[in-house]
Scaffold this motif. Structure first.
Motif, mmCIF file in Angstrom:
data_model
loop_
_atom_site.group_PDB
_atom_site.id
_atom_site.type_symbol
_atom_site.label_atom_id
_atom_site.label_comp_id
_atom_site.label_asym_id
_atom_site.label_seq_id
_atom_site.Cartn_x
_atom_site.Cartn_y
_atom_site.Cartn_z
ATOM 1 N N ARG A 72 0.815 -1.216 0.000
ATOM 2 C CA ARG A 72 0.000 0.000 0.000
ATOM 3 C C ARG A 72 0.849 1.267 0.000
ATOM 4 N N PHE A 73 2.146 1.166 0.283
ATOM 5 C CA PHE A 73 2.960 2.363 0.459
ATOM 6 C C PHE A 73 2.925 3.257 -0.782
ATOM 7 N N PHE A 74 3.386 2.741 -1.916
ATOM 8 C CA PHE A 74 3.547 3.601 -3.081
ATOM 9 C C PHE A 74 2.911 3.038 -4.351
ATOM 10 N N ALA A 75 2.506 1.771 -4.345
ATOM 11 C CA ALA A 75 2.075 1.128 -5.589
ATOM 12 C C ALA A 75 0.851 1.802 -6.195
ATOM 13 N N SER A 152 9.749 -0.971 -0.459
ATOM 14 C CA SER A 152 8.682 -0.685 -1.421
ATOM 15 C C SER A 152 9.140 0.325 -2.456
ATOM 16 N N ALA A 153 9.902 1.321 -2.017
ATOM 17 C CA ALA A 153 10.412 2.321 -2.958
ATOM 18 C C ALA A 153 11.427 1.712 -3.922
ATOM 19 N N LEU A 154 12.271 0.823 -3.411
ATOM 20 C CA LEU A 154 13.291 0.203 -4.261
ATOM 21 C C LEU A 154 12.699 -0.727 -5.304
ATOM 22 N N THR A 155 11.551 -1.310 -5.001
ATOM 23 C CA THR A 155 10.940 -2.284 -5.920
ATOM 24 C C THR A 155 9.703 -1.717 -6.603
ATOM 25 N N LEU A 156 9.563 -0.414 -6.618
ATOM 26 C CA LEU A 156 8.397 0.221 -7.220
ATOM 27 C C LEU A 156 8.333 -0.102 -8.707
ATOM 28 N N GLY A 157 7.142 -0.440 -9.173
ATOM 29 C CA GLY A 157 6.958 -0.738 -10.589
ATOM 30 C C GLY A 157 7.007 -2.210 -10.927
ATOM 31 N N LEU A 158 7.407 -3.049 -9.974
ATOM 32 C CA LEU A 158 7.421 -4.486 -10.231
ATOM 33 C C LEU A 158 6.003 -5.038 -10.251
ATOM 34 N N GLN A 159 5.828 -6.161 -10.924
ATOM 35 C CA GLN A 159 4.514 -6.784 -10.982
ATOM 36 C C GLN A 159 4.126 -7.326 -9.611
ATOM 37 N N ARG A 160 2.830 -7.397 -9.381
ATOM 38 C CA ARG A 160 2.342 -7.963 -8.129
ATOM 39 C C ARG A 160 2.744 -9.431 -8.040
ATOM 40 N N GLY A 161 3.078 -9.850 -6.826
ATOM 41 C CA GLY A 161 3.497 -11.231 -6.620
ATOM 42 C C GLY A 161 4.988 -11.425 -6.729
ATOM 43 N N SER A 162 5.736 -10.367 -7.027
ATOM 44 C CA SER A 162 7.181 -10.495 -7.106
ATOM 45 C C SER A 162 7.769 -10.785 -5.723
ATOM 46 N N LEU A 163 8.784 -11.651 -5.684
ATOM 47 C CA LEU A 163 9.410 -12.023 -4.417
ATOM 48 C C LEU A 163 10.537 -11.082 -4.015
ATOM 49 N N CYS A 205 16.350 4.173 12.085
ATOM 50 C CA CYS A 205 15.397 3.899 11.010
ATOM 51 C C CYS A 205 14.534 5.124 10.725
ATOM 52 N N CYS A 206 14.032 5.760 11.773
ATOM 53 C CA CYS A 206 13.147 6.915 11.593
ATOM 54 C C CYS A 206 13.886 8.118 11.019
ATOM 55 N N PHE A 207 15.177 8.220 11.284
ATOM 56 C CA PHE A 207 15.932 9.378 10.808
ATOM 57 C C PHE A 207 16.453 9.168 9.390
ATOM 58 N N PHE A 208 17.002 7.996 9.106
ATOM 59 C CA PHE A 208 17.686 7.789 7.828
ATOM 60 C C PHE A 208 16.794 7.194 6.735
ATOM 61 N N LEU A 209 15.941 6.242 7.084
ATOM 62 C CA LEU A 209 15.236 5.487 6.043
ATOM 63 C C LEU A 209 14.218 6.310 5.260
ATOM 64 N N PRO A 210 13.483 7.274 5.865
ATOM 65 C CA PRO A 210 12.618 8.102 5.011
ATOM 66 C C PRO A 210 13.382 8.866 3.945
ATOM 67 N N ARG A 215 14.887 9.095 -1.895
ATOM 68 C CA ARG A 215 15.883 9.004 -2.972
ATOM 69 C C ARG A 215 15.565 7.829 -3.893
ATOM 70 N N ALA A 216 15.184 6.695 -3.288
ATOM 71 C CA ALA A 216 14.850 5.520 -4.090
ATOM 72 C C ALA A 216 13.622 5.776 -4.957
ATOM 73 N N LEU A 217 12.651 6.519 -4.438
ATOM 74 C CA LEU A 217 11.465 6.846 -5.230
ATOM 75 C C LEU A 217 11.821 7.678 -6.453
ATOM 76 N N LYS A 218 12.677 8.666 -6.252
ATOM 77 C CA LYS A 218 13.092 9.499 -7.391
ATOM 78 C C LYS A 218 13.825 8.670 -8.431
ATOM 79 N N TRP A 219 14.625 7.716 -7.946
ATOM 80 C CA TRP A 219 15.400 6.880 -8.856
ATOM 81 C C TRP A 219 14.506 5.922 -9.639
ATOM 82 N N THR A 220 13.562 5.261 -8.955
ATOM 83 C CA THR A 220 12.697 4.284 -9.624
ATOM 84 C C THR A 220 11.613 4.931 -10.461
ATOM 85 N N SER A 221 11.309 6.220 -10.210
ATOM 86 C CA SER A 221 10.260 6.885 -10.976
ATOM 87 C C SER A 221 10.769 7.513 -12.250
#
Length: 222
Positions: A72-75, A152-163, A205-210, A215-221
């Motif tokens: 549900r995050f970004f798909a 989720s950001a790193l794998t954005l755009g993959l088909q549903r069901g991807s492992l 996690c709260c400081f660095f991962l967002p 950055r990953a979203l900009k890259w995958t988009s």
């Protein structure tokens, strides 16, 4: 429009999306309960054995149930083009990611943590142990949400069901599982080191991962 108002508007938007897709949260809770309910039926009903396996079963069930809600995050935003509009807001993309993490934690993480004491009682654990398990889950679920946002950001755009999202997410959660199991043990009251480690992991996690997720979203988009 100030940054605070933008963040509040983002939170309201995410809550609306969560409400529209509330069945996903319900499925995750039912899955959590089902996983925990199956184990006692597959072994001898010895309270001592049940208490020994309770913490691993609860942690594993919570992790897998939380994993069900990560899509549900970004798909949906990516598919309908909303993600592009979010990137054009007069604020950093990190704030958008942070709003999604907060709402994901409050909807999925808190719900799973509140269900955990009921499962703990099923495994012949006392009220004090059930309370400790709930506190640990409330502490670690934000970290799991942050990790989920990144994967989720790193794998954005993959088909549903991807492992691939699962293969990325689970190894990153191993340290959290280890120290959560230690913190849930009754001996952690004398040696709170695991609680300090979990708190440090949560802050990192709260400081660095967002920021990494944005950055990953900009890259995958692109």
């Amino acid at each position: 429009m100030t940054l605070v108002r933008i963040f509040v508007a983002l939170l309201a938007r995410e809550w609306l999306l969560i409400w529209r897709n509330r069945l996903e949260t319900a499925i995750a809770v039912v899955f959590f309960l089902a996983v925990a309910a199956v184990f006692p039926f597959s072994m001898e009903p010895d309270p001592k054995i049940l208490r020994q396996i309770a913490i691993p079963v609860i942690l594993t069930g919570a992790l897998l149930a939380n994993l069900l809600t990560l899509e549900r995050f970004f798909a949906d935003d990516y598919r309908d083009g909303s993600l592009v509009r979010l990137m054009l807001l007069p604020t950093s993309l990190t704030m958008v990611v942070a709003a999604k993490i907060v709402v994901h934690y409050l909807s999925a993480g808190v719900t799973l943590a509140l269900v955990a004491p009921v499962i703990a009682l099923q495994y012949a654990l006392g009220l004090e142990e059930a309370w400790r398990i709930m506190l640990v889950l409330l502490l670690v679920m934000p970290a799991l949400s942050c990790i989920g946002a990144l994967t989720s950001a790193l794998t954005l755009g993959l088909q549903r069901g991807s492992l691939l999202p699962v293969l990325l997410h689970l190894p990153l959660c191993v340290p959290i599982l280890i120290f959560s199991a230690i913190a849930m043990d009754e001996r952690s009251t004398q040696d709170p080191g695991a609680w300090y480690v979990l708190a440090a992991i949560l802050l990192c996690c709260c400081f660095f991962l967002p920021m990494l997720a944005s950055r990953a979203l900009k890259w995958t988009s692109e």
